[in-house]
Scaffold this active site. Structure first.
Site, short mmCIF file in Angstrom:
data_model
loop_
_atom_site.label_atom_id
_atom_site.label_comp_id
_atom_site.label_asym_id
_atom_site.label_seq_id
_atom_site.Cartn_x
_atom_site.Cartn_y
_atom_site.Cartn_z
N ASP A 1 0.83 -1.21 0.00
CA ASP A 1 0.00 0.00 0.00
C ASP A 1 0.86 1.26 0.00
OD1 ASP A 1 -2.05 1.82 0.29
OD2 ASP A 1 -2.39 1.41 2.41
N ASP B 1 -1.90 5.40 -5.41
CA ASP B 1 -2.21 4.50 -4.30
C ASP B 1 -2.42 3.06 -4.76
OD1 ASP B 1 -3.06 3.36 -1.97
OD2 ASP B 1 -4.94 4.48 -1.84
#
Length: 351
Positions: free
Chosen positions: A27, A239
């Protein structure tokens, strides 16, 4: 991990001595890495059954810092600790990590194999953000280096960057790669374009810090129409922890109608005619060029790469949704090699 319903970058890690194995979501939208503690059961949001037993690790050290992290969707609570972390052949012996006792959100909502879900259940999150984005820094003004930066400072990788290639494969559930310290040029079909990471003023100190992998997006271009933000642009997070592109509502709606005039918004997803899966007209995303004053660079892809057929009902949907969050996620990033350069504080894209 390769799965159209959920494009997730999952990586195997080993924590502690002897090693305990976990499968984590890679992430770039967060900076803290966490795994389930041995208190975190299914009812607490830890579905995989994999738990970290600190009493079995001879290299474990506790800290005095609690973790309370909130994501765009969900949150997790637990405590920071220090232990050995190994990813592939790369190992750090004193890495700050966290173990959580409770967890809400996507990790807690994964369908298990019994529920018709995937055989792979993610245990937690591998945060690949900036030190300034850690909860420890934001809440306690104490800084530590997440794994990619810590690798570089320990002279374990040659360059201060990592690169992500998501990839697609009909044959394998595992495809794509994360490369620490280098870029795999073999995966690239063109040159890298770079745009700078946004700096923020830290509330407590007034210093300029990089908090997250945010870049300024100046706008979109499609069918001779410019969808512009301000000249400087609007910060968007690059992201790998999100699937879709999340755009401000008015922009998402305009863009969807320009692609498909008969678009319908159903349950916050844009439903379009499946003929757009064959539409090769290009959409461009424009960014300020890294290190340059006033010049812009862009990445482009055909509309067809922003459309997919849903398995459950055969309807076609666009890969961007209206939101209060501003995020470019994996359905866009799968078209590029993305370079996260924390040495020069810039992000690069190559087709």
């Amino acid at each position: 991990l390769n799965d159209l319903e959920l494009y997730e970058l999952a990586i195997n890690v080993e924590i502690g001595t002897p090693a305990q194995e976990f499968l984590l979501l890679f992430d770039t939208g967060s900076a803290d890495t966490w795994i389930p503690s041995n208190k975190c059961l299914k009812a607490d949001g830890c579905l995989s059954g994999s738990q970290f037993d600190s009493s079995k690790s001879s290299s474990f050290h506790e800290t005095k810092y609690p973790l309370n992290i909130t994501y765009g969707t969900g949150n997790a609570e637990g405590n920071y600790f220090v232990d050995t972390l190994k990813v592939g052949e790369l190992e750090l012996d004193k890495q700050v990590l966290a173990m959580v006792d409770t967890n809400e959100g996507p990790i807690a909502q994964q369908p298990t194999a019994e529920e018709g879900g995937d055989q792979y259940i993610l245990d937690g999150i591998f945060g690949a953000g900036y030190p300034g984005g850690t909860i420890m820094y934001q809440r306690f003004n104490q800084s530590y280096y997440p794994f990619p930066q810590a690798l570089y400072l320990a002279n374990k990788i040659p360059e201060p960057l990592f690169s992500v290639f998501i990839g697609e494969s009909e044959q394998s559930e595992w495809c794509g790669e994360i490369m620490f310290g280098d870029v795999n040029k073999e995966k690239m079909n063109g040159d890298l374009i770079y745009t700078d990471v946004v700096t923020y003023k830290h509330r407590a100190t007034g210093l300029s810090v990089h908090e997250r992998w945010n870049v300024f997006l100046q706008g979109f271009q499609l069918r001779n129409i410019n969808f512009k933000f301000s000249k400087a642009g609007t910060p968007f997070t690059i992201d790998t922890g999100s699937n879709f592109m999340y755009l401000p509502k008015h922009l998402a709606t305009q863009l969807a109608k320009t692609i498909a005039p008969d678009v319908q918004l159903v349950d916050n997803q844009f439903i379009v005619d499946c003929k757009y899966m064959e539409d090769n007209e290009e959409i461009k995303m424009v960014f300020p060029e890294s290190g340059a004053q006033g010049t812009s660079v862009y990445i482009a892809l055909p509309i067809s790469r922003l459309v997919a057929r849903r398995e459950e009902d055969g309807q076609c949907m666009l890969f961007f949704v209206p939101s209060e969050h501003y995020i470019l996620g994996n359905m866009l990033l799968r078209n590029y090699v993305t370079v996260f350069d924390f040495g020069q504080h810039r992000i690069g894209f190559a087709p």
